[in-house]
Design a protein around this motif. Structure first.
Motif, PDB file in Angstrom:
ATOM      1  N   LEU A 207      30.384  33.871 -43.623  1.00 27.77           N
ATOM      2  CA  LEU A 207      29.647  34.372 -42.475  1.00 27.77           C
ATOM      3  C   LEU A 207      30.058  33.587 -41.234  1.00 27.77           C
ATOM      4  O   LEU A 207      30.051  32.360 -41.248  1.00 27.77           O
ATOM      5  CB  LEU A 207      28.140  34.236 -42.695  1.00 27.77           C
ATOM      6  N   PRO A 208      30.430  34.236 -40.134  1.00 25.67           N
ATOM      7  CA  PRO A 208      30.769  33.498 -38.910  1.00 25.67           C
ATOM      8  C   PRO A 208      29.569  32.706 -38.407  1.00 25.67           C
ATOM      9  O   PRO A 208      28.422  33.091 -38.622  1.00 25.67           O
ATOM     10  CB  PRO A 208      31.158  34.617 -37.929  1.00 25.67           C
ATOM     11  N   PRO A 209      29.803  31.576 -37.731  1.00 24.35           N
ATOM     12  CA  PRO A 209      28.690  30.775 -37.203  1.00 24.35           C
ATOM     13  C   PRO A 209      27.829  31.596 -36.244  1.00 24.35           C
ATOM     14  O   PRO A 209      28.324  32.144 -35.262  1.00 24.35           O
ATOM     15  CB  PRO A 209      29.398  29.639 -36.464  1.00 24.35           C
ATOM     16  N   THR A 210      26.559  31.686 -36.538  1.00 22.21           N
ATOM     17  CA  THR A 210      25.641  32.477 -35.713  1.00 22.21           C
ATOM     18  C   THR A 210      24.214  32.043 -35.969  1.00 22.21           C
ATOM     19  O   THR A 210      23.898  31.507 -37.037  1.00 22.21           O
ATOM     20  CB  THR A 210      25.788  33.982 -36.016  1.00 22.21           C
ATOM     21  N   LYS A 211      23.358  32.274 -34.987  1.00 24.75           N
ATOM     22  CA  LYS A 211      21.923  32.042 -35.142  1.00 24.75           C
ATOM     23  C   LYS A 211      21.140  33.347 -35.142  1.00 24.75           C
ATOM     24  O   LYS A 211      19.915  33.323 -35.209  1.00 24.75           O
ATOM     25  CB  LYS A 211      21.412  31.129 -34.024  1.00 24.75           C
ATOM     26  N   ARG A 212      21.839  34.449 -35.070  1.00 32.53           N
ATOM     27  CA  ARG A 212      21.166  35.745 -35.018  1.00 32.53           C
ATOM     28  C   ARG A 212      20.719  36.157 -36.422  1.00 32.53           C
ATOM     29  O   ARG A 212      21.535  36.239 -37.345  1.00 32.53           O
ATOM     30  CB  ARG A 212      22.105  36.791 -34.424  1.00 32.53           C
TER      31      ARG A 212
ATOM     32  N   ASN B 215      36.426  23.425 -44.756  1.00 38.27           N
ATOM     33  CA  ASN B 215      37.771  23.935 -44.979  1.00 38.27           C
ATOM     34  C   ASN B 215      38.569  23.855 -43.674  1.00 38.27           C
ATOM     35  O   ASN B 215      38.139  24.365 -42.639  1.00 38.27           O
ATOM     36  CB  ASN B 215      37.704  25.379 -45.464  1.00 38.27           C
ATOM     37  N   ARG B 216      39.726  23.213 -43.738  1.00 42.01           N
ATOM     38  CA  ARG B 216      40.549  23.038 -42.542  1.00 42.01           C
ATOM     39  C   ARG B 216      40.931  24.372 -41.904  1.00 42.01           C
ATOM     40  O   ARG B 216      41.110  24.472 -40.693  1.00 42.01           O
ATOM     41  CB  ARG B 216      41.805  22.241 -42.907  1.00 42.01           C
ATOM     42  N   ARG B 217      41.058  25.419 -42.741  1.00 41.59           N
ATOM     43  CA  ARG B 217      41.454  26.730 -42.216  1.00 41.59           C
ATOM     44  C   ARG B 217      40.286  27.560 -41.708  1.00 41.59           C
ATOM     45  O   ARG B 217      40.490  28.569 -41.048  1.00 41.59           O
ATOM     46  CB  ARG B 217      42.172  27.524 -43.314  1.00 41.59           C
ATOM     47  N   GLY B 218      39.075  27.162 -42.024  1.00 38.86           N
ATOM     48  CA  GLY B 218      37.911  27.970 -41.693  1.00 38.86           C
ATOM     49  C   GLY B 218      37.434  27.771 -40.273  1.00 38.86           C
ATOM     50  O   GLY B 218      37.687  26.734 -39.638  1.00 38.86           O
ATOM     51  N   ILE B 219      36.678  28.736 -39.773  1.00 39.36           N
ATOM     52  CA  ILE B 219      36.193  28.674 -38.398  1.00 39.36           C
ATOM     53  C   ILE B 219      35.057  27.667 -38.232  1.00 39.36           C
ATOM     54  O   ILE B 219      34.853  27.108 -37.150  1.00 39.36           O
ATOM     55  CB  ILE B 219      35.760  30.085 -37.935  1.00 39.36           C
ATOM     56  N   TRP B 220      34.301  27.386 -39.312  1.00 36.32           N
ATOM     57  CA  TRP B 220      33.166  26.467 -39.206  1.00 36.32           C
ATOM     58  C   TRP B 220      33.618  25.057 -38.837  1.00 36.32           C
ATOM     59  O   TRP B 220      32.892  24.319 -38.171  1.00 36.32           O
ATOM     60  CB  TRP B 220      32.386  26.445 -40.520  1.00 36.32           C
ATOM     61  N   ALA B 221      34.815  24.645 -39.266  1.00 35.37           N
ATOM     62  CA  ALA B 221      35.317  23.306 -38.958  1.00 35.37           C
ATOM     63  C   ALA B 221      35.894  23.219 -37.552  1.00 35.37           C
ATOM     64  O   ALA B 221      36.143  22.119 -37.053  1.00 35.37           O
ATOM     65  CB  ALA B 221      36.380  22.909 -39.973  1.00 35.37           C
ATOM     66  N   ARG B 222      36.099  24.347 -36.897  1.00 37.32           N
ATOM     67  CA  ARG B 222      36.744  24.373 -35.586  1.00 37.32           C
ATOM     68  C   ARG B 222      35.757  24.383 -34.424  1.00 37.32           C
ATOM     69  O   ARG B 222      36.162  24.232 -33.271  1.00 37.32           O
ATOM     70  CB  ARG B 222      37.667  25.594 -35.485  1.00 37.32           C
ATOM     71  N   LEU B 223      34.483  24.601 -34.709  1.00 39.07           N
ATOM     72  CA  LEU B 223      33.482  24.692 -33.651  1.00 39.07           C
ATOM     73  C   LEU B 223      32.501  23.526 -33.751  1.00 39.07           C
ATOM     74  O   LEU B 223      31.913  23.281 -34.804  1.00 39.07           O
ATOM     75  CB  LEU B 223      32.722  26.020 -33.764  1.00 39.07           C
ATOM     76  N   ASP B 224      32.321  22.797 -32.650  1.00 37.29           N
ATOM     77  CA  ASP B 224      31.428  21.644 -32.640  1.00 37.29           C
ATOM     78  C   ASP B 224      29.968  22.033 -32.836  1.00 37.29           C
ATOM     79  O   ASP B 224      29.144  21.212 -33.233  1.00 37.29           O
ATOM     80  CB  ASP B 224      31.573  20.879 -31.322  1.00 37.29           C
ATOM     81  N   MET B 225      29.631  23.278 -32.548  1.00 39.77           N
ATOM     82  CA  MET B 225      28.241  23.717 -32.641  1.00 39.77           C
ATOM     83  C   MET B 225      27.767  23.878 -34.076  1.00 39.77           C
ATOM     84  O   MET B 225      26.575  24.002 -34.327  1.00 39.77           O
ATOM     85  CB  MET B 225      28.076  25.060 -31.929  1.00 39.77           C
ATOM     86  N   THR B 226      28.656  23.877 -35.042  1.00 38.04           N
ATOM     87  CA  THR B 226      28.277  24.116 -36.432  1.00 38.04           C
ATOM     88  C   THR B 226      27.973  22.795 -37.142  1.00 38.04           C
ATOM     89  O   THR B 226      28.463  21.735 -36.738  1.00 38.04           O
ATOM     90  CB  THR B 226      29.395  24.841 -37.198  1.00 38.04           C
TER      91      THR B 226
ATOM     92  N   ALA C 210      31.837  18.412 -37.361  1.00 36.03           N
ATOM     93  CA  ALA C 210      32.104  16.994 -37.126  1.00 36.03           C
ATOM     94  C   ALA C 210      32.887  16.406 -38.295  1.00 36.03           C
ATOM     95  O   ALA C 210      32.842  16.916 -39.414  1.00 36.03           O
ATOM     96  CB  ALA C 210      30.791  16.234 -36.943  1.00 36.03           C
ATOM     97  N   GLY C 211      33.609  15.338 -38.020  1.00 40.23           N
ATOM     98  CA  GLY C 211      34.347  14.660 -39.083  1.00 40.23           C
ATOM     99  C   GLY C 211      35.681  15.311 -39.383  1.00 40.23           C
ATOM    100  O   GLY C 211      36.186  16.130 -38.609  1.00 40.23           O
ATOM    101  N   ARG C 212      36.229  14.952 -40.523  1.00 38.34           N
ATOM    102  CA  ARG C 212      37.565  15.410 -40.893  1.00 38.34           C
ATOM    103  C   ARG C 212      37.485  16.536 -41.917  1.00 38.34           C
ATOM    104  O   ARG C 212      36.942  16.361 -43.005  1.00 38.34           O
ATOM    105  CB  ARG C 212      38.361  14.248 -41.507  1.00 38.34           C
TER     106      ARG C 212
END
Length: 246
Positions: free
Chosen positions: A155-160, A111-122, A126-128
């Protein structure tokens, strides 16, 4: 994700399910129910063995040359596929080719509005990414008809691990209070038969029936063209004998 997909496809008994891209982690709920479940990964991604035990059900494939017959797949799941594709049009045309006339496809995109698309670590960084209108327009342009959409992954990107255990809470709250900011969009679409008709020309019930004949022949075990020959013999200049009539 698996729970959301199972809600969209609650019953796949007797159907063939195909995963394209990196869809193998999400195919597990369908393995014990569908007639067959297979996965194809493109050359740029590489391929990993799946499942871990038993015969492999995954293969490497070119995006624009899937090793499958026309109208041979009932359900297609796209994960890490559309956002990473170099050219969407030929890929979607190939998906349209192998999808049965009454088949369904689910596109899982960031989702363009979501935080997962904004962080390279997720995994979805990657991609569009797509907005909902963008992915729906893309599917319509490739002769698919969007049926419904579901946001997922709040859920926000996390490994915890202790945060991951709270995922059901985040999903419930997110879908209620901020659905536009989900990490992913799940869009279900079907093969559009109307797109085969030239502009300005009406689609008749006869034309729609003929479009569905290949999948019907496959299901009842008839040879290709056998059912069409019996039903529409007059159109090709032949008259079925009395013994051939239903």
């Amino acid at each position: 994700m698996r729970r959301r997909l199972k809600e969209l496809w609650p019953d796949v008994r007797g159907k063939s399910v195909l995963g394209l891209g990196y869809a193998t982690p999400y195919l597990r709920p369908f393995r014990g129910e569908a007639e067959r479940v297979i996965a194809l990964m493109c050359g740029a991604q590489g391929v990993t063995r799946w499942p871990r035990r038993g015969p492999a059900a995954v293969a490497l494939s070119e995006e624009t040359a899937l090793p499958l017959a026309d109208d041979s797949i009932d359900r297609i799941l796209l994960v890490h596929e559309l956002e990473l594709a170099t050219d969407l049009r030929p890929l979607l045309r190939e998906i349209w080719r192998v999808l049965a006339p009454e088949g369904r496809v689910i596109a899982v995109v960031p989702n363009r509005r979501g935080i997962w698309a904004r962080l390279d670590m997720t995994p979805f960084g990657a991609g569009r990414p797509f907005s909902l209108p963008q992915i729906e327009q893309t599917l319509r342009g490739a002769m698919f008809e969007p049926l419904r959409s579901h946001p997922a992954l709040y859920l926000p990107p996390t490994k915890r691990r202790f945060l991951i255990r709270t995922a059901p809470f985040w999903e419930k709250m997110g879908s209620r209070w901020w659905p536009s900011f989900s990490g992913l969009l799940l869009v279900e679409a079907t093969k559009s038969l109307y797109a085969l008709t030239p502009p300005g020309e009406r689609v008749t019930a006869r034309a729609k029936a003929k479009a569905m004949i290949p999948s019907l022949e496959r299901r009842v075990g008839l040879a290709p063209g056998e059912l069409e020959h019996g039903l529409f013999a007059e159109e090709i200049g032949e008259t079925p004998c009395a013994a051939d009539r239903p």
